[in-house]
Design a protein around this motif. Sequence first.
Motif, PDB file in Angstrom:
ATOM      1  N   ALA A   2      -3.117   1.460  -0.275  1.00  0.00           N
ATOM      2  CA  ALA A   2      -3.738   1.850   0.995  1.00  0.00           C
ATOM      3  C   ALA A   2      -2.736   1.793   2.147  1.00  0.00           C
ATOM      4  O   ALA A   2      -2.679   2.708   2.972  1.00  0.00           O
ATOM      5  CB  ALA A   2      -4.944   0.960   1.285  1.00  0.00           C
TER       6      ALA A   2
ATOM      7  N   GLN B 247     -12.823  -0.542   6.422  1.00  0.00           N
ATOM      8  CA  GLN B 247     -11.750   0.225   5.801  1.00  0.00           C
ATOM      9  C   GLN B 247     -12.276   1.517   5.183  1.00  0.00           C
ATOM     10  O   GLN B 247     -13.462   1.637   4.890  1.00  0.00           O
ATOM     11  CB  GLN B 247     -11.067  -0.618   4.720  1.00  0.00           C
ATOM     12  CG  GLN B 247     -10.366  -1.836   5.268  1.00  0.00           C
ATOM     13  CD  GLN B 247      -9.771  -2.718   4.185  1.00  0.00           C
ATOM     14  OE1 GLN B 247      -9.686  -2.341   3.031  1.00  0.00           O
ATOM     15  NE2 GLN B 247      -9.356  -3.915   4.574  1.00  0.00           N
ATOM     16  N   GLY B 248     -11.370   2.469   4.999  1.00  0.00           N
ATOM     17  CA  GLY B 248     -11.702   3.676   4.264  1.00  0.00           C
ATOM     18  C   GLY B 248     -12.238   4.824   5.096  1.00  0.00           C
ATOM     19  O   GLY B 248     -12.653   5.837   4.535  1.00  0.00           O
ATOM     20  N   ASN B 249     -12.224   4.688   6.429  1.00  0.00           N
ATOM     21  CA  ASN B 249     -12.711   5.800   7.252  1.00  0.00           C
ATOM     22  C   ASN B 249     -11.722   6.193   8.342  1.00  0.00           C
ATOM     23  O   ASN B 249     -12.107   6.760   9.362  1.00  0.00           O
ATOM     24  CB  ASN B 249     -14.090   5.470   7.846  1.00  0.00           C
ATOM     25  CG  ASN B 249     -14.056   4.250   8.748  1.00  0.00           C
ATOM     26  OD1 ASN B 249     -12.997   3.741   9.080  1.00  0.00           O
ATOM     27  ND2 ASN B 249     -15.218   3.793   9.141  1.00  0.00           N
TER      28      ASN B 249
END
Length: 175
Positions: A139, A104-106
């Motif tokens: 998110a 996650q997060g990219n």
Amino acid sequence: MDEWSVRENVKLRLVDPADAESLYEQIEKTRPQLAKFMPWGDATRSVEDERKFLTYCQERMEDQKLWNASIIIDGKAVGMIDLHNIDRANQHAEVGYWLGGEYQGNGVMTDCLEKLLSIGFDELGLHKIKLLAERVNVASNAVAKKVGFVLEGQLKDEIYSDGKFHNADLYAIVE
């Protein structure tokens, strides 16, 4: 087609019970976060549970009520994305997704969701795709907005997870 390229090292591949072990590994690693937002997060307790779920998905796909793919990164299944509640008469469906925490997060989910929209509109002939995200799931709400979903409304006490009811934002995108 059974596989779609998202990025150089990221693909979507139609669900396969053979991915159960890899997906279950990600569920175990990400369980606290998944259980917070996904009702099944606590219920999936073994590779066999995941294998049964993937087999169920294949059956629902045959009925054309579901389109479900594993998210593959560097050859490994690390999450899932789907179109569910497919309504052929009204040409709409709802989207759902999850991704192992270490991935996650990219922008992987954003890119996968963009590819899913292309599949839904261009290959499945849908007119509208909806996305429901708990208000507290920052998110997921961010991914919806990044991809171009429009907030259509807010639903009170819509989703029961993490031991309580949560409000949800209802997004949609029209072809």
